[in-house]
Design a protein around this motif. Structure first.
Motif, short mmCIF file in Angstrom:
data_model
loop_
_atom_site.label_atom_id
_atom_site.label_comp_id
_atom_site.label_asym_id
_atom_site.label_seq_id
_atom_site.Cartn_x
_atom_site.Cartn_y
_atom_site.Cartn_z
N CYS A 149 0.82 -1.21 0.00
CA CYS A 149 0.00 0.00 0.00
C CYS A 149 0.85 1.26 0.00
O CYS A 149 0.38 2.33 -0.36
CB CYS A 149 -1.00 -0.01 1.14
SG CYS A 149 -0.23 0.00 2.75
N GLU A 150 2.13 1.14 0.37
CA GLU A 150 3.01 2.31 0.32
C GLU A 150 3.18 2.80 -1.12
O GLU A 150 3.28 3.98 -1.38
CB GLU A 150 4.39 1.95 0.88
CG GLU A 150 4.62 2.53 2.26
CD GLU A 150 6.01 2.22 2.77
OE1 GLU A 150 6.98 2.38 2.01
OE2 GLU A 150 6.10 1.79 3.93
N GLU A 209 0.07 4.74 -2.05
CA GLU A 209 0.08 6.09 -1.47
C GLU A 209 1.10 6.99 -2.17
O GLU A 209 0.84 8.17 -2.38
CB GLU A 209 0.35 6.00 0.04
CG GLU A 209 -0.93 5.68 0.79
CD GLU A 209 -0.69 4.99 2.12
OE1 GLU A 209 0.44 5.10 2.65
OE2 GLU A 209 -1.63 4.32 2.61
N TRP A 214 -0.42 8.08 -5.46
CA TRP A 214 -1.45 9.10 -5.23
C TRP A 214 -0.82 10.44 -4.88
O TRP A 214 -1.26 11.49 -5.33
CB TRP A 214 -2.39 8.65 -4.11
CG TRP A 214 -3.32 7.55 -4.50
CD1 TRP A 214 -3.49 7.05 -5.77
CD2 TRP A 214 -4.18 6.80 -3.64
NE1 TRP A 214 -4.42 6.03 -5.74
CE2 TRP A 214 -4.86 5.85 -4.45
CE3 TRP A 214 -4.45 6.82 -2.27
CZ2 TRP A 214 -5.80 4.95 -3.94
CZ3 TRP A 214 -5.38 5.93 -1.75
CH2 TRP A 214 -6.04 5.00 -2.58
N ARG A 215 0.23 10.37 -4.06
CA ARG A 215 0.91 11.60 -3.63
C ARG A 215 1.55 12.28 -4.84
O ARG A 215 1.43 13.49 -5.01
CB ARG A 215 1.97 11.23 -2.59
CG ARG A 215 2.39 12.39 -1.70
CD ARG A 215 3.23 11.92 -0.53
NE ARG A 215 4.35 11.08 -0.90
CZ ARG A 215 4.54 9.84 -0.44
NH1 ARG A 215 3.67 9.29 0.39
NH2 ARG A 215 5.59 9.13 -0.81
N LYS A 255 -6.46 10.28 -6.25
CA LYS A 255 -6.53 8.83 -6.12
C LYS A 255 -6.72 8.15 -7.47
O LYS A 255 -7.81 7.72 -7.83
CB LYS A 255 -7.64 8.46 -5.14
CG LYS A 255 -7.35 8.94 -3.74
CD LYS A 255 -8.32 8.40 -2.72
CE LYS A 255 -7.86 8.78 -1.31
NZ LYS A 255 -8.74 8.25 -0.27
#
Ligand code: ZN
Ligand code: ZN
Length: 221
Positions: free
Chosen positions: A118-119, A122, A125-126, A131
């Motif tokens: 999941c990192e 993220e 997305w960052r 998203k």
């Protein structure tokens, strides 16, 4: 008899005429080719240099079309956010398409599977400020796009240009560390993602790996 001779002579002369026309034409062609050859040979080197300059300029302009993002480990490489989850067919197929293109261009790339960590999700997305879903491609910290954009660039021959200078040397089909799994089983918790806390004797989250008990391969992700 006299007429026959005349006719024969006529036929011969028509034949001769045709022959000479053919000869003349081929001479003309030859002259034409010759002139063209000469012209090509005489192309001044300065013209070639300016052509090269133009190509270089076009490449610089091409790079300007893309926005820069601070992709970790992406300075001189290709970073590809993908998923191995088949949940959404289109997403999965799109990811496969981009992977295929990259493999086809024989360049090494860092593959970040958001379904495995999941990192990575993220991070993606960052980088894009929303998203989004994979695939997402970055080359030398420039955001190139999703499947649609990348496929279009490839068709226009632009992807090849953007990938110029990306090493293919490291693109051994197998990563020496993870054998292309992109992840390794965590040595600390043996892939359970939890360890027994020494003081309380209770399970706690392992600090070395992700939610799946995996550690990212630093060489190829
Ligand atoms: Zn690896
Ligand atoms: Zn662990």
């Amino acid at each position: 008899m006299k007429d026959m001779k005349k006719k024969l002579k006529l036929i011969t002369s028509v034949g001769t005429l045709k022959h000479s026309i053919a000869l003349h034409k081929s001479n003309l062609d030859r002259t034409f080719f010759h002139q063209r050859d000469e012209k090509e040979c005489l192309t001044p080197t300065s013209l070639k240099a300016s052509e090269e300059q133009e190509v270089q300029q076009n490449l610089e302009e091409l790079w300007l079309e893309f926005e820069e993002r601070s992709v970790a480990g992406g300075e001189d490489s290709v970073v590809f956010y993908t998923t191995s989850l088949r949940g959404v067919r289109k997403t999965f197929e799109d990811c496969r398409k981009i992977r295929y293109l990259l493999e086809n261009h024989k360049v090494s790339f860092r593959e970040r599977d958001v379904s495995m960590d999941c990192e990575f999700k993220e991070e993606m997305w960052r980088l894009l400020g929303e998203k989004v879903t994979p695939p997402r491609l970055f080359i030398k910290c420039k955001y190139i796009g999703g499947a649609e954009e990348v496929v279009a660039l490839n068709e226009k021959g632009k992807l090849e240009k953007l990938l110029e200078g990306i090493s293919s040397a490291g693109r051994s089909r197998q990563c020496g560390r993870c054998e292309n799994e992109r992840f390794l089983i965590c040595w600390n918790c043996n892939g359970r993602s939890r360890v027994v806390a020494e003081d309380a004797g209770m399970w706690k989250r392992c600090g070395e790996c992700n939610e799946n008990g995996l550690v990212k391969c630093a060489l190829c992700t």
